[in-house]
Design a protein around this motif. Structure first.
Motif, PDB file in Angstrom:
ATOM      1  N   SER A 104     -37.204  17.116  24.041  1.00 45.03           N
ATOM      2  CA  SER A 104     -36.040  15.490  23.787  1.00 45.03           C
ATOM      3  C   SER A 104     -37.597  14.586  23.898  1.00 45.03           C
ATOM      4  O   SER A 104     -38.485  14.706  24.730  1.00 45.03           O
ATOM      5  CB  SER A 104     -35.281  15.982  24.279  1.00 45.03           C
ATOM      6  N   GLY A 105     -36.778  13.883  23.851  1.00 43.76           N
ATOM      7  CA  GLY A 105     -37.581  12.198  24.706  1.00 43.76           C
ATOM      8  C   GLY A 105     -37.089  12.449  25.887  1.00 43.76           C
ATOM      9  O   GLY A 105     -38.570  12.225  26.592  1.00 43.76           O
ATOM     10  N   ALA A 106     -36.398  12.118  26.364  1.00 45.56           N
ATOM     11  CA  ALA A 106     -35.747  12.287  28.329  1.00 45.56           C
ATOM     12  C   ALA A 106     -36.920  13.147  28.359  1.00 45.56           C
ATOM     13  O   ALA A 106     -36.886  12.244  30.048  1.00 45.56           O
ATOM     14  CB  ALA A 106     -34.557  12.147  27.999  1.00 45.56           C
ATOM     15  N   PHE A 138     -35.918   1.218  27.533  1.00 39.49           N
ATOM     16  CA  PHE A 138     -35.340   2.598  27.735  1.00 39.49           C
ATOM     17  C   PHE A 138     -35.690   3.829  27.764  1.00 39.49           C
ATOM     18  O   PHE A 138     -36.555   3.691  26.611  1.00 39.49           O
ATOM     19  CB  PHE A 138     -34.626   2.304  26.099  1.00 39.49           C
ATOM     20  N   GLY A 140     -34.340   7.471  27.849  1.00 34.57           N
ATOM     21  CA  GLY A 140     -34.045   8.360  28.168  1.00 34.57           C
ATOM     22  C   GLY A 140     -32.679   7.683  29.036  1.00 34.57           C
ATOM     23  O   GLY A 140     -31.473   7.333  29.885  1.00 34.57           O
ATOM     24  N   GLU A 195     -34.761   0.561  22.322  1.00 33.06           N
ATOM     25  CA  GLU A 195     -33.301   0.274  22.554  1.00 33.06           C
ATOM     26  C   GLU A 195     -33.274  -1.823  22.490  1.00 33.06           C
ATOM     27  O   GLU A 195     -32.358  -1.921  22.929  1.00 33.06           O
ATOM     28  CB  GLU A 195     -33.235   0.936  23.652  1.00 33.06           C
ATOM     29  N   ASP A 223     -44.846   5.378  26.647  1.00 29.53           N
ATOM     30  CA  ASP A 223     -43.860   5.602  26.270  1.00 29.53           C
ATOM     31  C   ASP A 223     -43.348   5.822  25.045  1.00 29.53           C
ATOM     32  O   ASP A 223     -42.964   4.483  24.481  1.00 29.53           O
ATOM     33  CB  ASP A 223     -41.831   5.527  26.516  1.00 29.53           C
ATOM     34  N   GLN A 226     -40.194   5.639  20.334  1.00 29.42           N
ATOM     35  CA  GLN A 226     -39.412   5.355  19.288  1.00 29.42           C
ATOM     36  C   GLN A 226     -40.810   4.859  18.266  1.00 29.42           C
ATOM     37  O   GLN A 226     -40.886   5.488  17.838  1.00 29.42           O
ATOM     38  CB  GLN A 226     -38.675   4.389  19.785  1.00 29.42           C
ATOM     39  N   LYS A 252     -38.327  12.079  18.991  1.00 31.05           N
ATOM     40  CA  LYS A 252     -38.268  11.523  18.007  1.00 31.05           C
ATOM     41  C   LYS A 252     -38.412  12.108  16.373  1.00 31.05           C
ATOM     42  O   LYS A 252     -38.351  12.869  16.403  1.00 31.05           O
ATOM     43  CB  LYS A 252     -38.409  10.510  17.717  1.00 31.05           C
TER      44      LYS A 252
HETATM   45  C1  PLP Z   1     -34.958   7.461  22.339  1.00 33.87           C
HETATM   46  C2  PLP Z   1     -35.882   7.457  23.603  1.00 33.87           C
HETATM   47  C3  PLP Z   1     -35.781   8.204  24.543  1.00 33.87           C
HETATM   48  C4  PLP Z   1     -34.787   9.704  24.428  1.00 33.87           C
HETATM   49  O1  PLP Z   1     -34.895  10.040  23.630  1.00 33.87           O
HETATM   50  P1  PLP Z   1     -33.904  11.373  23.775  1.00 33.87           P
HETATM   51  O2  PLP Z   1     -34.590  12.353  22.497  1.00 33.87           O
HETATM   52  O3  PLP Z   1     -32.551  10.896  23.115  1.00 33.87           O
HETATM   53  O4  PLP Z   1     -34.076  12.016  25.298  1.00 33.87           O
HETATM   54  C5  PLP Z   1     -36.714   7.961  25.409  1.00 33.87           C
HETATM   55  N1  PLP Z   1     -37.658   6.786  25.003  1.00 33.87           N
HETATM   56  C6  PLP Z   1     -37.310   5.747  23.918  1.00 33.87           C
HETATM   57  C7  PLP Z   1     -38.544   4.896  23.836  1.00 33.87           C
HETATM   58  C8  PLP Z   1     -36.753   6.048  23.064  1.00 33.87           C
HETATM   59  O5  PLP Z   1     -36.432   6.044  22.490  1.00 33.87           O
END
Ligand code: PLP
Length: 399
Positions: A104-106, A138, A140, A195, A223, A226, A252
Motif C-alpha cells: 500500500s501507499g502508507a 498527505f 497515509g 489530497e 511521495d 498519487q 496506487k
Molecule cells: C493515497 C496516498 C497515500 C496512502 O496510500 P494508501 O495506499 O491509502 O496507504 C500516501 N501518499 C499519497 C500522496 C497518497 O495519495
C-alpha cells in the motif's frame, strides 16, 4: 445476486470510516463503471488514482489470470522471478538501484522513512532523524504517516503522534531552507499534492528542495503514490523537473487495481537495508508483480505517453476555458496532467459540484481546500474527454 441489499449506515456491519455513497458498481470497462441496474458512469475517480489503465484492461486481465493458475504466494524467503523483473524495470526507468515491494501507499512511505533514517545511521549520523514534510501533505493513515500528514482532522483522537516529523509551507523555499539543519534526515515531498487539493509544486521548487537537501546532507523522498505511474504525463511526476530523488514511494496506480506499493532507492540506501532490516509477508507476491509488470507493459507500448500527452492537453485547454467562462465559480485550475483540481470560489462548494456531476453520471473526487479533483484513467479517448468537459459545462452553468 440476491436482492436483499437494504443496507444502510445503521444496518451495515462495515465500519463507518467512510461516508459512502449509495452506489453499487458491478462491472467496469475502460473508463466506464456499471452499477447493478446497468447504468453507466464515466469514472474520473479511477478508484482514487488506482485504475490508471481503466477497468478490465485486456492485458492486465490476461496477465493476472495467467498467474492465478500458476502461483499466488510464496513469501520473500525465496526468489520471485516477476519481482526481479519489475524491480529491474523500475530501477532502469528511474536511474535508481534497489526496489522494496510492499502492499500500500502508507507502507511504501513508512519504508521510505525507515530507509532514510537507516542510511544516516549506517553513515554514523545517529542524530539525523527528522523528516521535513510539507504543509497540506498527505502521506497515509498509519501512526507514523499521521505525523507526516498535515491534516489535523485525520489525527484527532489518535495521539500521541510519532515524533521526528516537522512541517514547512509547501512551495516556499525560504521557509524550507530556514528549517534545514544537521538533524534533517530527509525532505519528504509530493511533487503534486493530491489530497491536499491538487497542488503542483511551483516552478523551480523541486530543484530548490534538491539543492537544500544536498547542502545540508539530507535525502529527498518523493511521495509519488498519487502523482506517479503516468498520471501527470511521465512515469513519475518528478521526471518533469530537473531533479533526481534519493527515494521514491509509489503505490496506487502501480498494480492497476491490484494492491501493491514499492520503494525505489539509490544503491547506498539499499545497501544499508541488509537482511532482516525490513520486511513484509505479502509484498511483491507473484500475483502483485504480475499486475505491476502488466501495467508497465502497457505504458511501454509505443505511443502510450504521446497519446496521454494529447489527452492531457485537451483536458487542460478545456478546463481553462471553463474557468474563463465560469470565473465567478472556479477560482483556479490546479494540479498537473490527469491529477487536476477545480478550486471553487468561496460562494460555491466543491461537494455541490461533485453531486451535480454524479447526477449526470460523472464520478469525481473531492479534495481539501474546496477543490474538486478529476483523476481520469490514462487510457481515456478524445470523445470521452469531450464528454467530461460537456458535463462539467452543464453542471457549472446550473450550479
Ligand atoms: C493515497 C496516498 C497515500 C496512502 O496510500 P494508501 O495506499 O491509502 O496507504 C500516501 N501518499 C499519497 C500522496 C497518497 O495519495
Amino acid at each position: 445476486m440476491s436482492d436483499d441489499r437494504n443496507f444502510s449506515a445503521e444496518t451495515s456491519a462495515v465500519m463507518p470510516t467512510y461516508g459512502r455513497l449509495d452506489l453499487w458498481f458491478e462491472r467496469g470497462e475502460g473508463v466506464w463503471l456499471y452499477d447493478k441496474n446497468g447504468e453507466a458512469y464515466l469514472d474520473c475517480a479511477s478508484g482514487i488514482a488506482v485504475n490508471n489503465l481503466g477497468h478490465n484492461h485486456p492485458h492486465l486481465v490476461a496477465c493476472l489470470k495467467g498467474q492465478v493458475d500458476k502461483l499466488w504466494h510464496v513469501s520473500n524467503l525465496y526468489r520471485i522471478e516477476g519481482q526481479e523483473r519489475l524491480a529491474r524495470r523500475l530501477a532502469d526507468k528511474t536511474g535508481l538501484d534497489h526496489v522494496f515491494f510492499c502492499n500500500s501507499g502508507a507502507e511504501a512511505n513508512e519504508g521510505a522513512v525507515k530507509m532514510a533514517r537507516r542510511y544516516h545511521h549506517a553513515n554514523g549520523e545517529e542524530g539525523r532523524h527528522t523528516i521535513l514534510c510539507a504543509g497540506g501533505a498527505f502521506h497515509g493513515r498509519t501512526l507514523g504517516m499521521l505525523a507526516a500528514t498535515d491534516r489535523p482532522a485525520f489525527r484527532e483522537g489518535f495521539g500521541p503522534l510519532a515524533t521526528g516529523f516537522d512541517h514547512v509551507p509547501f512551495g516556499n523555499l525560504n521557509a524550507l531552507r530556514d528549517a534545514m539543519s544537521d538533524k534533517i534526515a530527509a525532505i519528504f515531498i509530493e511533487p503534486v499534492q493530491g489530497e491536499g487539493g491538487a497542488n503542483a509544486a511551483p516552478e523551480g521548487y523541486l530543484e530548490g528542495v534538491r539543492a537544500a537537501a544536498d547542502e545540508f546532507g539530507a535525502l529527498v523522498i518523493a511521495d509519488e503514490i498519487q502523482c506517479g505511474m503516468g498520471r501527470t504525463g511521465t512515469l513519475f511526476a518528478y521526471q518533469q523537473s530537473g531533479i533526481e530523488p534519493d527515494i521514491i514511494a509509489t503505490a496506487k496506480g502501480l498494480g492497476g487495481g491490484f494492491p501493491m506499493g514499492a520503494v525505489i532507492a539509490k544503491k547506498a540506501i539499499g545497501d544499508a537495508m541488509g537482511p532482516g532490516s525490513h520486511g513484509t509477508t505479502f509484498g511483491g507476491s507473484p500475483l502483485a508483480v504480475a499486475a505491476g509488470n502488466a501495467v508497465l507493459d502497457v505504458m511501454d507500448e509505443a505511443g502510450f505517453f504521446d497519446n496521454l500527452g494529447a489527452r492531457i492537453t485537451q483536458l487542460d485547454d478545456g478546463l481553462h476555458s471553463l474557468q474563463v467562462q465560469f470565473g465567478q465559480k472556479i477560482s483556479e485550475v490546479r494540479g498537473a496532467g490527469f491529477l487536476r483540481g477545480l478550486k471553487m470560489d468561496n460562494a460555491y462548494q466543491a461537494a455541490d459540484l461533485n453531486a451535480a456531476l454524479r447526477d449526470r453520471h460523472l464520478l469525481a473526487v473531492p479534495a481539501a481546500d474546496n477543490v474538486l479533483r478529476l483523476l481520469p484513467p490514462l487510457t481515456i479517448s478524445q470523445e470521452e474527454v469531450e464528454k467530461i468537459l460537456m458535463i462539467l459545462h452543464e453542471c457549472l452553468e446550473t450550479l
